[in-house]
Structure formats: structure tokens, C-alpha cells
Design an enzyme around this catalytic site. Structure first.
Site, PDB file in Angstrom:
ATOM      1  N   HIS A 100      36.079   0.790  25.214  1.00 18.33           N
ATOM      2  CA  HIS A 100      35.071   0.247  24.294  1.00 18.33           C
ATOM      3  C   HIS A 100      35.643   0.238  22.876  1.00 18.33           C
ATOM      4  O   HIS A 100      35.302   1.107  22.065  1.00 18.33           O
ATOM      5  CB  HIS A 100      33.807   1.108  24.330  1.00 18.33           C
ATOM      6  CG  HIS A 100      33.020   0.967  25.588  1.00 18.33           C
ATOM      7  ND1 HIS A 100      32.173  -0.091  25.804  1.00 18.33           N
ATOM      8  CD2 HIS A 100      32.958   1.732  26.692  1.00 18.33           C
ATOM      9  CE1 HIS A 100      31.615   0.030  26.992  1.00 18.33           C
ATOM     10  NE2 HIS A 100      32.081   1.132  27.560  1.00 18.33           N
ATOM     11  N   CYS A 145      34.827  -3.190  29.185  1.00 16.25           N
ATOM     12  CA  CYS A 145      34.468  -2.271  30.266  1.00 16.25           C
ATOM     13  C   CYS A 145      33.935  -3.038  31.470  1.00 16.25           C
ATOM     14  O   CYS A 145      34.721  -3.638  32.197  1.00 16.25           O
ATOM     15  CB  CYS A 145      33.484  -1.224  29.753  1.00 16.25           C
ATOM     16  SG  CYS A 145      33.579   0.282  30.715  1.00 16.25           S
ATOM     17  N   THR A 160       2.388   6.450   2.625  1.00 15.31           N
ATOM     18  CA  THR A 160       3.458   7.269   2.043  1.00 15.31           C
ATOM     19  C   THR A 160       2.893   8.573   1.495  1.00 15.31           C
ATOM     20  O   THR A 160       3.440   9.653   1.721  1.00 15.31           O
ATOM     21  CB  THR A 160       4.171   6.472   0.929  1.00 15.31           C
ATOM     22  OG1 THR A 160       4.792   5.360   1.534  1.00 15.31           O
ATOM     23  CG2 THR A 160       5.191   7.302   0.189  1.00 15.31           C
ATOM     24  N   GLU A 163      34.833  -1.352  20.454  1.00 15.48           N
ATOM     25  CA  GLU A 163      33.797  -1.523  19.414  1.00 15.48           C
ATOM     26  C   GLU A 163      33.481  -0.199  18.723  1.00 15.48           C
ATOM     27  O   GLU A 163      33.032  -0.188  17.581  1.00 15.48           O
ATOM     28  CB  GLU A 163      32.518  -2.131  20.019  1.00 15.48           C
ATOM     29  CG  GLU A 163      31.761  -1.294  21.051  1.00 15.48           C
ATOM     30  CD  GLU A 163      32.213  -1.532  22.489  1.00 15.48           C
ATOM     31  OE1 GLU A 163      33.379  -1.947  22.687  1.00 15.48           O
ATOM     32  OE2 GLU A 163      31.414  -1.294  23.407  1.00 15.48           O
ATOM     33  N   LYS A 182       0.818  -1.217   0.000  1.00 11.10           N
ATOM     34  CA  LYS A 182       0.000   0.000   0.000  1.00 11.10           C
ATOM     35  C   LYS A 182       0.857   1.275   0.000  1.00 11.10           C
ATOM     36  O   LYS A 182       1.805   1.391   0.759  1.00 11.10           O
ATOM     37  CB  LYS A 182      -0.930   0.025   1.226  1.00 11.10           C
ATOM     38  CG  LYS A 182      -1.829  -1.191   1.367  1.00 11.10           C
ATOM     39  CD  LYS A 182      -2.687  -1.464   0.163  1.00 11.10           C
ATOM     40  CE  LYS A 182      -3.953  -0.644   0.086  1.00 11.10           C
ATOM     41  NZ  LYS A 182      -4.744  -0.970  -1.135  1.00 11.10           N
TER      42      LYS A 182
HETATM   43  N1  GLN Z   1      29.275   0.406  35.172  1.00 10.90           N
HETATM   44  C1  GLN Z   1      30.677   0.378  34.982  1.00 10.90           C
HETATM   45  C2  GLN Z   1      31.327   1.715  35.293  1.00 10.90           C
HETATM   46  O1  GLN Z   1      30.671   2.714  35.377  1.00 10.90           O
HETATM   47  C3  GLN Z   1      31.008  -0.049  33.580  1.00 10.90           C
HETATM   48  C4  GLN Z   1      30.549   0.885  32.538  1.00 10.90           C
HETATM   49  C5  GLN Z   1      30.533   0.290  31.165  1.00 10.90           C
HETATM   50  O2  GLN Z   1      30.592  -0.915  31.037  1.00 10.90           O
HETATM   51  N2  GLN Z   1      30.466   1.127  30.150  1.00 10.90           N
HETATM   52  O3  GLN Z   1      32.512   1.799  35.465  1.00 10.90           O
END
Ligand code: GLN
Length: 559
Positions: free
Chosen positions: A532, A403, A191, A534, A187
Site C-alpha cells: 500500500h 494489493c 458551542t 499510499e 448559532k
Molecule cells: N483481501 C486481500 C488479502 O487479504 C487483499 C487485501 C488488501 O487489499 N489490503 O490478501
């Protein structure tokens, strides 16, 4: 040349992939050799996404300069392979914050402060500020929410004004074409209506991008063209794709970049500001960067070997639905690393709360080729995560801790190897007898001095790696930088003990105060970081720690 603007709006429903369309258009223009950046507009009143729960708004993305931002900025970075600063996220909160501060300082010279022009001017200024700082030739701006929402009206108005003032502005409207089960036919009506809502804001879409389960057929393209005042060849179709990185290719097959360039060249001519050849955009067929991207996608399609990676988390559920968005950067980093090693990743979702009291379930973990405990906050699911880490450590399953995943690896080691059964992180147990993870007093002072929001360590931080360690082998250098978002650190008082029992801290902050990386030498791959990584993974440049995990997983499964 002054920056040219492409705005991406959305209609019908949220979550149809405006972010991926924004990233794809930006990517395609970048492959033509232009400097491109992207902006995300979030109409909510929060200043940024820092205080939002992941199930509320997906993952919180961390920028190199320490911004805590909507996850779409992560898609932009992954597609464009550039660092994007926090100013590229504009929220209603940031806009009103500035407007009210200016009002208090008397900068409006006694005028009545109104949504138009003061608020819309502030929005335009923030967009122009990004253009100036990034020196980009093209700014692709995604306006969050759907047309018809109250919240984004002033942003649409600011974009409309920018077109009137500047001319070199294109509007791309992303919509969804449903096939209601009881009708069985695709349909176009929703849109059409969303197009009308955009027109009510004074905006004529130049390009219509249709998301749907299957490709949109000719009769429906004709209909959208007729009702939405766009040529048929300006109606684009993106069916459901397995791989989001293929979307630029799908759009380019429909010649989107050339059409954008033709449009902008036409505006330039109308303005008569630039009849000169340099300022007109020339489209190159088969630009080398585009061909590289295309080959990369083709190669992925031919992969058949698989590895199973388990993500142990807790932010999966809202009501009856599972939200994998909470871990999007981790998922993407796994994909990038797997593709780099010529395997297909199969991701298993493990709710840590399942392991809190039913430890026999842990045995199922043997089927996994690798386990990740990603970042997290708060108490729930923590004991399940610790049990999982202990299991991976003792049973030699490749493990990557991110982390919180590193902090809990320290807790496991302290409890189960160093004989400190009460060890914990003070985030969970303030009065623990053995606070192996805690907030360092000098850290609070440091962070207050450098004005990092609250007591969080945010954004890029450098680390020094010890040579002859696994982590050094992965990075191939001893001086690295990764993004952070956390409050707690490994307690220096316990480092000697942990090390004496075999834990290796393979990377620290440059002054050696903060433990940044750890590993176990006798394990095939037991590696964790306070950062992190990632956030820095890209499709053709996997994050080293994920690459190491996938290599270890392949080893476990295939050798
Ligand atoms: N909660 C943990 C801290 O504040 C880890 C944080 C996280 O994994 N980004 O240190």
C-alpha cells in the site's frame, strides 16, 4: 525539556475535522523547529481498527510497525512527514487490556481496581510512554468523540489530571457553528453548551476553534469569548476549505502558534520551575518551513490543467450517504502526485458492483486518464473489478493496482491471457481449479513465528526491485520498503506461466519468494503492487507509483 501537551477535544457534532486541526497545530509547532508527535485516542472497546469494516470507521491505517489504526494517524503522518508507531493510538480496548492483565498478575497489590485512579493512571502512562519513546517536545493528543459522550469521560479525566500534575498542558476545543436553514443565522448555542459539558469535566478550554461554512463574524466571536471564558483573540475560525493542507495557514493568520507558546510560557512562570531563558518558547515569524508550506499551497491554487482518475471500489455507501473516507489515503496520494506534476486531480468514483453484469458500461472508462483498483476484502464487486482491469489492460488506460488490485490483475491475466478461465484467488473461491492467488503454507509459519496478528502480513516489508523495469525507474533504487496489510499472495506455481505470457514481476521479497510488484512492458502504465504505497505518500513527497500513474495520465490526456 519535559514534553508539553496539547489536547484537542470536540463538541457539538462528530466529523468536524478534529483530526485536521490536531494535524495543523502539530504542523505549525513543528515548523518552529520542535520535535512534535501526535496521539489519537479512540474511546471504542476494539483493541484497534483491524477488525472494523471501512464503512464503519473509515479507512484502516497501517503503521510502519504493523498497527491497524484509525485513519487520523494518517493525517498526522501526512502533515508532519514523520513515521508514527502504533502506540500513538490509544483505545479503551488497549487501556482495559493492560489494566486487566496487571490485575491478573497481582500488580495492584490487593487494591480495588477502579476507573479512577487505575484506569486514568493507565491512560496517562500510555501518553507518557509515547512522550518518552518519541522524545518529542510537544505531544498533540486528539480525544475522539464529542464531549458529553459516555465513552471518553475517563480520557478527559486523565487529561485534566495531567494538567494538574504537569501544568504545561493546553486544551483546544473544536466546535461547530451551524446555520440552520429556516433561521439563516449562525448559532453559537451548541458551542456554548459543549463548552459547559467540558467544564463539567473540570476542563476550561484555552483555545476555541470554530468550524463553520463561512468565517465566524465579530458579534459571534464576542459571544463565544464571553460565554466560554476565553479572550476574543483565543477564538479561532476555520471556514469550509477546498484544501485541508491550507488549514495550518488559516490558523497561523490568526496567530495560533504564538498564542500557544505565550500560554505555555505563562504556565512555566506560574510553576516557577523555569525562569531560565532556554525553557521559554520563542516564536519565530516566517519560520522557513512554514514559508515553504505556504508557497506549496499557493502553487496548488494556480493549477488549471486537470486529470481524471477513477477509483474502483465498493466501500462507498452507508444508507443514503457516500463515504469516501474508506479510501482517504489513496485520495490523498493521488492529490500529492497530481500537485507534484502541476495538475489538479478530478476523482471519479466507480462502484465496481455496477460492472458485475453490465459490461457495456465499461466503455465509459475511456473518459478516464487513469484507473486505480485499491485494496479490499471479500467477494462483492470482485468480478466488476476484474472486468475493469481487463478493460484498462486491453485499452491501454493507465492502471495502478494496490494489493487486491494486484491480486486481481493476476487473476485477469491468468484467465484472459494464459487461458485459465477458472483462475481465481482462494479468498473468493476456495476450490478454484487454478488458485493463482493463495495463502502460502510457509508464509503462515513465518508469520506465526514473528507474531504478526493472525495470518496477516502487516506493516513495513522490504522488496527488491529488478533494474530495467518501470517500477525501478519510479523508485530509482532496488531496495525499498512499503507498508502491507493482506493475507494472500501470488501463487509461486503459476509464476513461470504468467511470465512466459509477458507479465513481469518487477519486485519481489528479498528472498524472491513473494511477488511484490508487477507490470506490463508493452502497456503505457500497467503497474501493481502487493503493498500500500499510499501510506507513505506526503504532500511534498508523492509516492513513486502514484507519481508514475499521474505522469502516464497526463501523457494520455495531453499528448
Ligand atoms: N483481501 C486481500 C488479502 O487479504 C487483499 C487485501 C488488501 O487489499 N489490503 O490478501
Amino acid at each position: 525539556m519535559p514534553a508539553k501537551h496539547i489536547f484537542v477535544t470536540g463538541g457539538v457534532v462528530s466529523g468536524i475535522g478534529k483530526g485536521i486541526v490536531t494535524s495543523s497545530i502539530a504542523k505549525l509547532i513543528q515548523t518552529q523547529g520542535y520535535n512534535v508527535t501526535a496521539i489519537k485516542i479512540d474511546p471504542y472497546l476494539n483493541f484497534d481498527a483491524g477488525t472494523m469494516r471501512p464503512t464503519e470507521h473509515g479507512e484502516v491505517w497501517v503503521t510502519p510497525d504493523g498497527g491497524e489504526i484509525d485513519q487520523d494517524l494518517g493525517n498526522y503522518e501526512r502533515f508532519l512527514d514523520i513515521d508514527i508507531p502504533k502506540d500513538n493510538n490509544i483505545t479503551s480496548g488497549k487501556v482495559y487490556w493492560n489494566v486487566l492483565n496487571k490485575e491478573r498478575k497481582g500488580e495492584y497489590l490487593g487494591k480495588t481496581v477502579q476507573p479512577i485512579p487505575q484506569v486514568t493512571n493507565e491512560i496517562k502512562d500510555q501518553i507518557k510512554n509515547v512522550a518518552k519513546k518519541s522524545k518529542a517536545d510537544f505531544i498533540v493528543t486528539e480525544i475522539g468523540g464529542t464531549v458529553g459522550d459516555y465513552e471518553n469521560v475517563l480520557f478527559l479525566e486523565a487529561a485534566r489530571q495531567l494538567k494538574t500534575e504537569n501544568g504545561s498542558v493546553i486544551f483546544t476545543h473544536v466546535t461547530y457553528l451551524p446555520v440552520p436553514g429556516n433561521i439563516g443565522e449562525m448559532k453559537t448555542k451548541p458551542t456554548q453548551h459543549s463548552f459547559i459539558q467540558l467544564m463539567e469535566r473540570g476542563i476550561q478550554a484555552d483555545l476555541m476553534i470554530c468550524r463553520s461554512e463561512n468565517p465566524v463574524d465579530k458579534p459571534r466571536i464576542e459571544k463565544i469569548s464571553q460565554f466560554c471564558n476565553v479572550d476574543e483573540d483565543h477564538v479561532f475560525t476555520i471556514p469550509q476549505m477546498d484544501n485541508i493542507y491550507e488549514i495550518p495557514i488559516i490558523l497561523e493568520k490568526q496567530n495560533i502558534t504564538k498564542k500557544i507558546f505565550d500560554h505555555l510560557n505563562r504556565y512555566e512562570r506560574i510553576k516557577e520551575t523555569s525562569t531560565s531563558i532556554e525553557s521559554s518558547l520563542e516564536y519565530k515569524v516566517n519560520a522557513p518551513d512554514f514559508v515553504k508550506w505556504k508557497n506549496f499551497i499557493e502553487d496548488i491554487k494556480s493549477l488549471d490543467k486537470e486529470v481524471n482518475i477513477g477509483i474502483v471500489g465498493k466501500y462507498f455507501k452507508t444508507g443514503k450517504y457516500n463515504l469516501k473516507d474508506s479510501y482517504i489515503s489513496v485520495i490523498e496520494a493521488i492529490k500529492h502526485a497530481a500537485w507534484n506534476n502541476k495538475v489538479k486531480p478530478v476523482i471519479d468514483w466507480i462502484d465496481s458492483q455496477d460492472f458485475e453484469d453490465s459490461l457495456e458500461k465499461l466503455v465509459n472508462l475511456d473518459q478516464l486518464d487513469g484507473i486505480i483498483v485499491p485494496g479490499g476484502f471479500g467477494e462483492s464487486g470482485v468480478e466488476g473489478k476484474i472486468s475493469t482491469i481487463k478493460y484498462a489492460r486491453e485499452n491501454k488506460i493507465p492502471y495502478l493496482g494496490l494489493c487486491l488490485g494486484m491480486q486481481l490483475a493476476v487473476v485477469d491475466y491468468a484467465r484472459n491471457v494464459c487461458d485459465l478461465p477458472d483462475a481465481h484467488t482462494v479468498e473468493i473461491d476456495k476450490n478454484t481449479k487454478d488458485p493463482v492467488v493463495c495463502i502460502l503454507p510457509e508464509q503462515i509459519i513465518e508469520m506465526e513465528k514473528s507474531n504478526y496478528g493472525g495470518t496477516m502480513r502487516l506493516g513495513n516489508w522490504r522488496a527488491k526491485l529488478q533494474t530495467n523495469t518501470k517500477v525501478y525507474g519510479l523508485y530509482q533504487t532496488d531496495n525499498i520498503s512499503e507498508r502491507h496489510r493482506h493475507r494472500y499472495e501470488v501463487n509461486p506455481d503459476y509464476i513461470k506461466l504468467l511470465e512466459s505470457k509477458g507479465l513481469v514481476f518487477s519486485g519481489t521479497s528479498p528472498k524472491r519468494k513473494l511477488m511484490e510488484f508487477l507490470e506490463l512492458p508493452y502497456h503505457p502504465y500497467f503497474v501493481a503492487t502487493q503493498s500500500h504505497p499510499e501510506f507513505k505518500s506526503r504532500p511534498m513527497k508523492p509516492a513513486p507509483m502514484f507519481d508514475g500513474l499521474i505522469k502516464a495520465a497526463i501523457n494520455k490526456k495531453y499528448s
